[in-house]
Design a protein around this motif. Structure first.
Motif, mmCIF file in Angstrom:
data_model
loop_
_atom_site.group_PDB
_atom_site.id
_atom_site.type_symbol
_atom_site.label_atom_id
_atom_site.label_comp_id
_atom_site.label_asym_id
_atom_site.label_seq_id
_atom_site.Cartn_x
_atom_site.Cartn_y
_atom_site.Cartn_z
ATOM 1 N N GLN A 168 0.857 -1.180 0.000
ATOM 2 C CA GLN A 168 0.000 0.000 0.000
ATOM 3 C C GLN A 168 0.893 1.231 0.000
ATOM 4 N N LEU A 169 0.479 2.253 -0.742
ATOM 5 C CA LEU A 169 1.181 3.528 -0.737
ATOM 6 C C LEU A 169 0.428 4.517 0.135
ATOM 7 N N GLY A 170 1.189 5.388 0.787
ATOM 8 C CA GLY A 170 0.581 6.452 1.570
ATOM 9 C C GLY A 170 -0.002 7.511 0.650
ATOM 10 N N ASN A 171 -0.585 8.512 1.261
ATOM 11 C CA ASN A 171 -1.193 9.611 0.518
ATOM 12 C C ASN A 171 -0.172 10.693 0.248
ATOM 13 N N VAL A 172 -0.602 11.716 -0.496
ATOM 14 C CA VAL A 172 0.247 12.888 -0.655
ATOM 15 C C VAL A 172 0.288 13.619 0.675
ATOM 16 N N TYR A 173 1.243 14.508 0.839
ATOM 17 C CA TYR A 173 1.422 15.242 2.088
ATOM 18 C C TYR A 173 0.142 15.975 2.453
ATOM 19 N N PRO A 174 -0.301 15.956 3.695
ATOM 20 C CA PRO A 174 0.313 15.334 4.869
ATOM 21 C C PRO A 174 -0.076 13.860 4.993
ATOM 22 N N ASP A 175 0.836 13.073 5.444
ATOM 23 C CA ASP A 175 0.660 11.633 5.584
ATOM 24 C C ASP A 175 1.687 11.164 6.618
ATOM 25 N N PRO A 176 1.397 10.103 7.381
ATOM 26 C CA PRO A 176 2.349 9.661 8.411
ATOM 27 C C PRO A 176 3.723 9.257 7.879
ATOM 28 N N LEU A 177 3.822 8.915 6.604
ATOM 29 C CA LEU A 177 5.109 8.483 6.077
ATOM 30 C C LEU A 177 5.992 9.650 5.635
ATOM 31 N N TYR A 178 5.564 10.863 5.915
ATOM 32 C CA TYR A 178 6.421 12.037 5.805
ATOM 33 C C TYR A 178 6.964 12.274 7.205
ATOM 34 N N MET A 179 8.008 11.541 7.545
ATOM 35 C CA MET A 179 8.561 11.589 8.895
ATOM 36 C C MET A 179 10.064 11.788 8.799
ATOM 37 N N ASN A 180 10.653 12.265 9.893
ATOM 38 C CA ASN A 180 12.089 12.520 9.870
ATOM 39 C C ASN A 180 12.874 11.634 10.824
ATOM 40 N N GLY A 181 12.217 10.656 11.418
ATOM 41 C CA GLY A 181 12.927 9.716 12.269
ATOM 42 C C GLY A 181 12.787 9.967 13.751
ATOM 43 N N ASP A 182 12.334 11.158 14.146
ATOM 44 C CA ASP A 182 12.159 11.405 15.577
ATOM 45 C C ASP A 182 10.690 11.577 15.959
ATOM 46 N N ASP A 183 9.797 11.137 15.082
ATOM 47 C CA ASP A 183 8.364 11.203 15.353
ATOM 48 C C ASP A 183 7.866 9.847 15.845
ATOM 49 N N ALA A 184 6.895 9.880 16.738
ATOM 50 C CA ALA A 184 6.274 8.635 17.207
ATOM 51 C C ALA A 184 5.229 8.194 16.183
ATOM 52 N N ILE A 185 5.209 6.899 15.906
ATOM 53 C CA ILE A 185 4.261 6.315 14.956
ATOM 54 C C ILE A 185 3.467 5.255 15.713
ATOM 55 N N ALA A 186 2.135 5.259 15.512
ATOM 56 C CA ALA A 186 1.283 4.280 16.186
ATOM 57 C C ALA A 186 0.392 3.575 15.178
ATOM 58 N N LEU A 187 0.139 2.302 15.454
ATOM 59 C CA LEU A 187 -0.855 1.530 14.722
ATOM 60 C C LEU A 187 -2.090 1.519 15.607
ATOM 61 N N VAL A 188 -3.173 2.109 15.120
ATOM 62 C CA VAL A 188 -4.362 2.332 15.939
ATOM 63 C C VAL A 188 -5.534 1.555 15.360
ATOM 64 N N ARG A 189 -6.241 0.831 16.236
ATOM 65 C CA ARG A 189 -7.450 0.125 15.809
ATOM 66 C C ARG A 189 -8.598 1.114 15.792
ATOM 67 N N ILE A 190 -9.338 1.134 14.690
ATOM 68 C CA ILE A 190 -10.494 1.993 14.554
ATOM 69 C C ILE A 190 -11.684 1.291 15.183
ATOM 70 N N GLN A 191 -12.373 1.962 16.070
ATOM 71 C CA GLN A 191 -13.534 1.357 16.739
ATOM 72 C C GLN A 191 -14.711 1.312 15.778
ATOM 73 N N PRO A 192 -15.325 0.125 15.612
ATOM 74 C CA PRO A 192 -16.479 0.026 14.698
ATOM 75 C C PRO A 192 -17.696 0.739 15.244
#
Length: 100
Positions: A76-100
């Motif tokens: 899967q590819l991310g979106n155009v900016y802004p998107d979580p994969l525009y990161m510089n290495g010192d940002d926290a990244i989380a995998l979040v479950r979406i509540q149904p």
């Protein structure tokens, strides 16, 4: 370097996972609220990986395109900016479950 960024998500369970129930969220520079998010899509098979890569395909004056070879490895590819994969290495990244 540049926008050559990707993430790999591993499913260690015996069951497939519907990724549309999850999103990736980036917390920039110590922020306590997410600044960018990307809803995932597809199904992650048991004991398999899902690779998400930066989705920028063209360069601009301040932002280079992600390497097409890296993008070709992605599920899967991310979106155009802004998107979580525009990161510089010192940002926290989380995998979040979406509540149904």
């Amino acid at each position: 370097s540049g926008n050559n960024k990707a993430m790999e998500i591993y499913n260690p369970t015996a069951n497939a996972v519907n990724l549309s129930n999850y999103r990736i969220v980036r917390y920039s520079n110590g922020s306590t609220s997410g600044v960018d998010s990307l809803t995932l899509s597809g199904t992650l098979a048991s004991r398999d990986v899902w690779v998400v890569a930066n989705g920028q395909t063209t360069s601009s004056a301040n932002s280079p395109a992600c390497d097409p070879a890296l993008q070709a490895l992605a599920d899967q590819l991310g979106n155009v900016y802004p998107d979580p994969l525009y990161m510089n290495g010192d940002d926290a990244i989380a995998l979040v479950r979406i509540q149904p």
